[in-house]
Design an enzyme around this catalytic site. Structure first.
Site, PDB file in Angstrom:
ATOM      1  N   HIS A  28      24.890  59.376  18.261  1.00 32.73           N
ATOM      2  CA  HIS A  28      25.015  60.841  18.190  1.00 32.73           C
ATOM      3  C   HIS A  28      23.091  61.583  17.891  1.00 32.73           C
ATOM      4  O   HIS A  28      22.544  61.268  16.558  1.00 32.73           O
ATOM      5  CB  HIS A  28      25.324  60.899  16.370  1.00 32.73           C
ATOM      6  CG  HIS A  28      25.349  59.883  15.723  1.00 32.73           C
ATOM      7  ND1 HIS A  28      24.019  59.385  14.865  1.00 32.73           N
ATOM      8  CD2 HIS A  28      26.163  58.909  14.492  1.00 32.73           C
ATOM      9  CE1 HIS A  28      24.060  58.228  14.109  1.00 32.73           C
ATOM     10  NE2 HIS A  28      25.434  57.916  13.771  1.00 32.73           N
ATOM     11  N   HIS A  82      32.026  48.940   6.340  1.00 27.86           N
ATOM     12  CA  HIS A  82      31.477  50.183   6.426  1.00 27.86           C
ATOM     13  C   HIS A  82      32.521  50.976   7.491  1.00 27.86           C
ATOM     14  O   HIS A  82      32.649  51.121   7.681  1.00 27.86           O
ATOM     15  CB  HIS A  82      29.697  50.092   7.355  1.00 27.86           C
ATOM     16  CG  HIS A  82      29.440  51.541   7.793  1.00 27.86           C
ATOM     17  ND1 HIS A  82      29.488  52.579   7.267  1.00 27.86           N
ATOM     18  CD2 HIS A  82      28.228  51.775   8.763  1.00 27.86           C
ATOM     19  CE1 HIS A  82      28.164  53.705   7.939  1.00 27.86           C
ATOM     20  NE2 HIS A  82      28.267  52.736   8.191  1.00 27.86           N
ATOM     21  N   GLU A  84      32.138  53.967   9.244  1.00 24.78           N
ATOM     22  CA  GLU A  84      32.034  55.084  10.114  1.00 24.78           C
ATOM     23  C   GLU A  84      32.416  54.474  11.766  1.00 24.78           C
ATOM     24  O   GLU A  84      32.729  53.493  11.525  1.00 24.78           O
ATOM     25  CB  GLU A  84      30.236  55.210  10.423  1.00 24.78           C
ATOM     26  CG  GLU A  84      29.710  56.291  11.436  1.00 24.78           C
ATOM     27  CD  GLU A  84      28.187  56.165  11.519  1.00 24.78           C
ATOM     28  OE1 GLU A  84      27.263  55.305  11.025  1.00 24.78           O
ATOM     29  OE2 GLU A  84      27.676  57.134  12.370  1.00 24.78           O
ATOM     30  N   ASP A  86      32.383  53.439  14.477  1.00 21.04           N
ATOM     31  CA  ASP A  86      32.414  52.762  15.718  1.00 21.04           C
ATOM     32  C   ASP A  86      32.330  51.476  14.638  1.00 21.04           C
ATOM     33  O   ASP A  86      32.695  50.599  15.837  1.00 21.04           O
ATOM     34  CB  ASP A  86      30.255  52.496  15.728  1.00 21.04           C
ATOM     35  CG  ASP A  86      29.572  52.245  14.697  1.00 21.04           C
ATOM     36  OD1 ASP A  86      29.762  53.166  13.299  1.00 21.04           O
ATOM     37  OD2 ASP A  86      28.308  52.495  14.271  1.00 21.04           O
ATOM     38  N   HIS A 148      24.184  52.678   5.398  1.00 20.94           N
ATOM     39  CA  HIS A 148      23.059  53.624   5.213  1.00 20.94           C
ATOM     40  C   HIS A 148      24.421  55.094   4.657  1.00 20.94           C
ATOM     41  O   HIS A 148      23.810  56.523   4.999  1.00 20.94           O
ATOM     42  CB  HIS A 148      22.356  54.485   6.821  1.00 20.94           C
ATOM     43  CG  HIS A 148      24.015  54.233   7.454  1.00 20.94           C
ATOM     44  ND1 HIS A 148      23.121  55.913   8.147  1.00 20.94           N
ATOM     45  CD2 HIS A 148      24.294  53.440   8.195  1.00 20.94           C
ATOM     46  CE1 HIS A 148      24.392  55.734   9.263  1.00 20.94           C
ATOM     47  NE2 HIS A 148      25.061  54.297   9.290  1.00 20.94           N
ATOM     48  N   ASP A 167      25.304  48.111   9.167  1.00 23.94           N
ATOM     49  CA  ASP A 167      24.322  48.569  10.352  1.00 23.94           C
ATOM     50  C   ASP A 167      23.042  48.138   9.837  1.00 23.94           C
ATOM     51  O   ASP A 167      22.059  47.960  10.202  1.00 23.94           O
ATOM     52  CB  ASP A 167      24.142  49.862  10.112  1.00 23.94           C
ATOM     53  CG  ASP A 167      25.497  51.165  10.360  1.00 23.94           C
ATOM     54  OD1 ASP A 167      26.211  50.418  11.324  1.00 23.94           O
ATOM     55  OD2 ASP A 167      25.818  51.983  10.345  1.00 23.94           O
ATOM     56  N   TYR A 195      15.623  50.880  15.678  1.00 24.33           N
ATOM     57  CA  TYR A 195      16.507  51.015  15.161  1.00 24.33           C
ATOM     58  C   TYR A 195      16.613  52.168  13.384  1.00 24.33           C
ATOM     59  O   TYR A 195      17.135  52.663  12.643  1.00 24.33           O
ATOM     60  CB  TYR A 195      17.704  50.194  14.765  1.00 24.33           C
ATOM     61  CG  TYR A 195      19.079  50.113  14.092  1.00 24.33           C
ATOM     62  CD1 TYR A 195      20.365  50.271  15.115  1.00 24.33           C
ATOM     63  CD2 TYR A 195      19.670  50.000  13.441  1.00 24.33           C
ATOM     64  CE1 TYR A 195      21.461  50.995  14.453  1.00 24.33           C
ATOM     65  CE2 TYR A 195      20.652  50.445  12.438  1.00 24.33           C
ATOM     66  CZ  TYR A 195      21.872  50.470  12.653  1.00 24.33           C
ATOM     67  OH  TYR A 195      23.202  50.856  12.549  1.00 24.33           O
ATOM     68  N   HIS A 228      25.226  45.867  14.802  1.00 31.25           N
ATOM     69  CA  HIS A 228      25.347  46.255  16.113  1.00 31.25           C
ATOM     70  C   HIS A 228      24.202  44.804  15.953  1.00 31.25           C
ATOM     71  O   HIS A 228      23.201  43.907  15.570  1.00 31.25           O
ATOM     72  CB  HIS A 228      24.682  47.244  16.150  1.00 31.25           C
ATOM     73  CG  HIS A 228      25.916  48.145  16.199  1.00 31.25           C
ATOM     74  ND1 HIS A 228      26.512  48.522  16.544  1.00 31.25           N
ATOM     75  CD2 HIS A 228      25.313  49.030  14.580  1.00 31.25           C
ATOM     76  CE1 HIS A 228      26.752  49.806  16.008  1.00 31.25           C
ATOM     77  NE2 HIS A 228      26.340  50.461  14.469  1.00 31.25           N
TER      78      HIS A 228
HETATM   79 FE1  FEO Z   1      26.782  53.776  10.196  1.00 32.21          FE
HETATM   80 FE2  FEO Z   1      27.664  51.693  13.131  1.00 32.21          FE
HETATM   81  O1  FEO Z   1      28.250  52.613  11.708  1.00 32.21           O
END
Ligand code: FEO
Length: 400
Positions: A28, A82, A84, A86, A148, A167, A195, A228
């Protein structure tokens, strides 16, 4: 044929069962030159528990890695740290495939997952500091709202002292090496900072509070397992210390000059300003938006003391490449910067005022009036640019 995908052992009872996305280059708007991983973790407790899932196209890879340890149908609990996509993109499909006894998320996560999932499944909200028994193991949850997303939380595996940090403490780095001590420290330092600058920077005040909270709670991590990139098992103190430093956003003797140019006039000004900044004692990074990516700019701005932004005027506006980076930068809310604007124009010259307006909206302290020049800068204008660089350097050094 058996699957080529297998789990990676973290401890006797905890396994990495995520997926590696070697090819992603745009997250993104953040350029991910080294790809990424979506980390998920399997805890082989009495109640077998899966922490987070992966991006939708990688579901089979994750299920294959789980199956290398245990039949996925034996998973009792899924914890979503989380929502999101991903990390939740395949959650609905995984819930259908696994049929766990319960799915847990923060109270906000429980609501947002209901809006994201297409499966009619109750999500149990867990509160900050709540503990969940897995039989022979236990989890404690820690709300990390707005780090976040509003739903974000950490999960701590008490007996093993492992923090599953979603994250936070992560990086976009695709590799088959799973641990920090297996990766070049220079890559770790660069990707972790990139990051932070591109994802977590706007929430720096919350990061500072979280670090205080973690210290006050006396949590003693043996391992930090983010969603990640590599798992931290060696330099845990180092990454926590760096988060404290990045979140504090104390200015340093560094300046970033970012510009877009049509016929090299704005570029000449940028170079003159850079020379003045350097002569004044600052380290300078000069960045042409024709050549670099907005996320590279944010990496350089992390911890900088000054920023000079320049643009030619095109059709009564700053160049689109500068509007792009300025919009991105504004959203990431860098703090404690001194700034100035500059640029050349043919007949109307709105760009410098527009840049100044944006710097003011970002609460960047002005180093003085911007420099705007019709057509090509002459020696006198370039001398003013050089002086501006010197002045900015003096002001930055006086603030350190
Ligand atoms: Fe905020 Fe890795 O997603």
């Amino acid at each position: 044929m058996t699957s080529p995908f297998s789990a990676v052992k973290i401890t006797d009872d905890v396994w990495w069962v995520g997926a590696i996305d070697w090819n992603i280059r745009d997250f993104h708007g953040y350029v991910t030159k080294r790809g990424s991983t979506y980390n998920a973790y399997l805890i082989m407790a009495d109640k077998i528990t899966l922490i987070d899932t992966v991006k939708a196209p990688f579901r089979e890879e994750m299920l294959a890695r789980i199956a290398s340890v245990v039949d996925p149908g034996k998973i009792a609990y899924i914890v979503s740290n989380h929502s999101e996509m991903d990390h939740s993109g395949c959650l609905a499909e995984v819930i259908k495939a696994v049929d766990p006894e319960k799915v847990f998320a923060s109270p906000v996560g429980a609501k947002s997952l209901k809006e994201i999932l297409t499966v009619d499944r109750e999500i149990t909200g867990v509160k900050d500091a709540e503990t969940l028994s897995l039989g022979n193991r236990s989890l404690t949850f820690m709300e990390t709202r707005m780090l976040h997303w509003p739903d974000s939380m950490f999960t701590y595996l008490n007996e093993e002292r492992i923090l599953f940090s979603q994250d936070a403490f992560g990086m976009h780095y695709a590799s088959l090496e799973r641990f920090d001590d297996e990766v070049d420290p220079a890559i770790l330092a660069y990707e972790a900072a990139t990051y932070y600058a591109n994802i977590l920077l706007p929430y720096s005040p919350l990061v500072l509070k979280l670090l205080e909270k973690v210290t006050a709670a006396g949590l003693d991590f043996r391992i930090i397992a983010p969603d990640h990139g590599p798992i931290w098992r060696k330099d845990i103190g180092g990454i926590i210390e760096r988060y404290g430093k990045w979140a504090a956003q104390k200015p340093s003797e560094k300046a970033v000059v970012v510009y877009g140019t049509m016929w090299h006039s704005t570029e000449k000004m940028a170079r003159a300003i850079s020379e003045g900044l350097s002569k004044g004692g600052l380290n300078v990074k000069l960045m042409s938006m024709s050549e670099v990516h907005r996320s590279d700019v944010m990496y350089e701005i992390l911890g900088a003391g000054a920023i000079a932004v320049g643009s030619s005027t095109l059709n009564n506006n700053m160049l689109p490449m500068m509007a792009d980076v300025m919009t991105y930068m504004k959203g990431l809310k860098p703090k404690n910067l001194l700034g100035a604007a500059f640029g050349s124009f043919g007949w109307s010259g709105e760009a410098v005022k527009q840049l100044e307006q944006l710097l003011a909206e970002m609460k960047v302290e002005s180093a003085g009036g911007g420099i705007s020049v019709r057509n090509v800068p002459d020696g006198a204008i370039l001398a003013r640019c050089y002086e501006l660089g010197l002045t900015m350097a003096d002001k930055v050094r006086s603030r350190l």
